[in-house]
Design a protein around this motif. Structure first.
Motif, short mmCIF file in Angstrom:
data_model
loop_
_atom_site.label_atom_id
_atom_site.label_comp_id
_atom_site.label_asym_id
_atom_site.label_seq_id
_atom_site.Cartn_x
_atom_site.Cartn_y
_atom_site.Cartn_z
N LEU A 1 0.85 -1.18 0.00
CA LEU A 1 0.00 0.00 0.00
C LEU A 1 0.89 1.24 0.00
O LEU A 1 1.96 1.23 0.59
CB LEU A 1 -0.91 0.04 1.23
N ALA A 2 0.42 2.30 -0.64
CA ALA A 2 1.17 3.56 -0.66
C ALA A 2 0.18 4.71 -0.59
O ALA A 2 -0.70 4.83 -1.46
CB ALA A 2 2.03 3.68 -1.91
N ALA A 3 0.30 5.55 0.43
CA ALA A 3 -0.56 6.73 0.55
C ALA A 3 -0.05 7.82 -0.37
O ALA A 3 1.13 8.15 -0.37
CB ALA A 3 -0.56 7.22 1.99
N ASP A 4 -0.96 8.36 -1.19
CA ASP A 4 -0.64 9.49 -2.06
C ASP A 4 -1.18 10.75 -1.40
O ASP A 4 -2.24 11.26 -1.74
CB ASP A 4 -1.29 9.26 -3.43
N GLY A 5 -0.43 11.23 -0.37
CA GLY A 5 -0.90 12.32 0.46
C GLY A 5 -2.17 11.90 1.17
O GLY A 5 -2.29 10.76 1.65
N ASP A 6 -3.14 12.81 1.26
CA ASP A 6 -4.44 12.48 1.84
C ASP A 6 -5.50 12.33 0.76
O ASP A 6 -6.70 12.33 1.06
CB ASP A 6 -4.86 13.56 2.84
N ALA A 7 -5.06 12.20 -0.48
CA ALA A 7 -6.02 12.14 -1.58
C ALA A 7 -6.42 10.72 -1.96
O ALA A 7 -7.56 10.47 -2.34
CB ALA A 7 -5.44 12.84 -2.81
N ALA A 8 -5.47 9.78 -1.87
CA ALA A 8 -5.74 8.43 -2.35
C ALA A 8 -4.75 7.45 -1.74
O ALA A 8 -3.71 7.84 -1.19
CB ALA A 8 -5.66 8.37 -3.89
N GLY B 1 -6.20 10.34 4.86
CA GLY B 1 -7.55 10.81 5.09
C GLY B 1 -8.09 10.50 6.47
O GLY B 1 -9.30 10.31 6.63
N GLY B 2 -7.22 10.45 7.48
CA GLY B 2 -7.66 10.16 8.83
C GLY B 2 -8.04 8.71 9.06
O GLY B 2 -8.71 8.38 10.05
N GLU B 3 -7.62 7.81 8.16
CA GLU B 3 -7.93 6.39 8.29
C GLU B 3 -6.66 5.55 8.15
O GLU B 3 -5.72 5.93 7.45
CB GLU B 3 -8.91 5.95 7.21
N ALA B 4 -6.66 4.40 8.81
CA ALA B 4 -5.63 3.39 8.59
C ALA B 4 -6.16 2.42 7.54
O ALA B 4 -7.29 1.93 7.64
CB ALA B 4 -5.32 2.65 9.88
N TRP B 5 -5.35 2.16 6.52
CA TRP B 5 -5.71 1.25 5.43
C TRP B 5 -4.85 0.00 5.55
O TRP B 5 -3.61 0.10 5.64
CB TRP B 5 -5.47 1.92 4.08
N VAL B 6 -5.47 -1.16 5.54
CA VAL B 6 -4.77 -2.43 5.77
C VAL B 6 -5.09 -3.39 4.64
O VAL B 6 -6.27 -3.69 4.39
CB VAL B 6 -5.18 -3.06 7.12
N LEU C 1 0.33 -1.54 5.50
CA LEU C 1 -0.43 -0.54 6.24
C LEU C 1 -0.07 0.84 5.72
O LEU C 1 1.11 1.14 5.47
CB LEU C 1 -0.07 -0.65 7.73
N ALA C 2 -1.08 1.69 5.53
CA ALA C 2 -0.86 3.08 5.13
C ALA C 2 -1.88 3.94 5.87
O ALA C 2 -2.94 3.45 6.28
CB ALA C 2 -0.99 3.25 3.62
#
Length: 334
Positions: free
Chosen positions: A63-70, A315-320, A311-312
């Motif tokens: 997983l890779a967070a692209d800022g808080d957008a995606a 947007g105020g969420e943890a994505w697993v 884990l990433a």
């Protein structure tokens, strides 16, 4: 529960099982003198049948967070990556990445993805999904990180840490780190590498590329993060998260986390850890060593190194990611 075709499962298994290096082992640290054990308090457990999730393609790993957008998810079974906008209930863009992609990092409008079987590092424009560069690699490109003005990735089966200029997409250095290293982490002052095959952590000076090797720190070191002045390491096979001095790499504490902890991220003054069984999202106070929350996300069994979870935070969420269930769980963070 979706299952991988045998050929794809075998390829991902190869990605998780690196050959051990030939270096002479160092003495085991004495737990009584080299570390202190942080006894966690009994956590408040928030159990739910199934946490909120997004259905994605087959066998998601990185997983890779692209800022808080995606958030981008690497679909190892589909030879692709997918983009999930924050707040969306499905991916809005899918990009082909042949050769069993595993891990990704997003930086400066680009997504960098390792292709394990394809022996490539790809750069993808995050706005359009266009593959702009493809770099040939050595055997077994695995984890990737960004820091110190560079992109860094590990060639697990070649035993190399590779540095790439993100502007020109050219390799600027190659550092011998030993076969079987897996995940890199760009910290505040150094690049750290989890040497999964021999249970050590490496510290690489980004200026000189000098390598410091720790003694054995735990069984199965994988994800790493920095918090409270320490380097924290998720240790899959010894069911614990350990902290190391970020300069000397001496072990300073151990926190039990059952269920095969895999990934760890520092966020908002806490550590977020993903354990494979469930999976579960565990919160730790790095200052006290206390487990403050333990949230059951699903009903999957542990992977035992046949693959990995990631884990990433966005947007105020943890994505697993859930390799077995073909989904990405989303957990709102307080």
């Amino acid at each position: 529960m979706a299952r991988l075709p045998g050929s794809v499962a075998a390829l991902v298994l190869l990605a998780g099982l690196g050959a051990c290096g030939g270096t002479e082992p160092l003495p085991e640290p004495d737990p009584d003198t080299a570390s202190r054990t942080a006894e966690p308090t009994t956590p408040a457990t928030s159990e739910t049948e199934i946490a909120p999730f997004v259905e994605v393609g087959t066998a998601p790993i990185g997983l890779a967070a692209d800022g808080d957008a995606a958030v981008w998810v690497v679909l190892s079974g589909d030879d692709a990556v997918g983009r999930i906008p924050v707040g969306a209930d499905e991916p809005d863009l899918t990009v082909d990445v042949p050769g069993t992609p595993l891990r990704a990092v997003a930086v400066d409008g680009a997504l960098w993805v390792t292709s394990f079987r394809g022996e490539q590092l790809l750069r993808i424009d995050t706005a359009t999904g266009t593959v702009t560069d493809t770099l040939p690699t050595g055997a077994g490109p695995e984890g990737v990180t960004a820091g110190f003005g560079s992109v860094w990735f590990v060639e697990q089966d070649s035993g190399t840490l590779v540095r790439v200029d993100p502007g020109s997409a050219e390799v600027t250095s190659r550092t011998d780190i030993g076969v079987g290293a897996r995940l890199p982490h760009a910290g505040r002052t150094a690049v750290y590498v989890a040497a999964f095959a021999d249970d050590r952590v490496l510290r690489v000076d980004p200026r000189t590329l000098d390598v410091r090797r720790s003694a054995k720190v735990c069984s199965g070191p994988q994800g790493m993060a920095e918090a409270a002045g320490q380097l924290w390491v998720a240790c899959t096979f010894s069911d614990e998260v350990v902290s190391l001095d970020p300069v000397t790499l001496e072990r300073t504490s151990r926190i039990p986390v059952e269920g095969l902890p895999d990934s760890v991220v520092a966020e908002g003054g806490r550590l977020l850890v993903v354990a494979e069984e469930g999976p579960r999202l565990v919160s730790i106070d790095p200052a006290s060593g206390e487990v403050t929350d333990d949230v059951l996300l699903g009903e999957e069994t542990a992977l035992y190194d046949s693959a990995n979870l990631d884990l990433a935070v966005a947007g105020g969420e943890a994505w697993v990611s859930s390799f077995k269930a073909d989904r990405v769980y989303r957990v709102p963070l307080p």
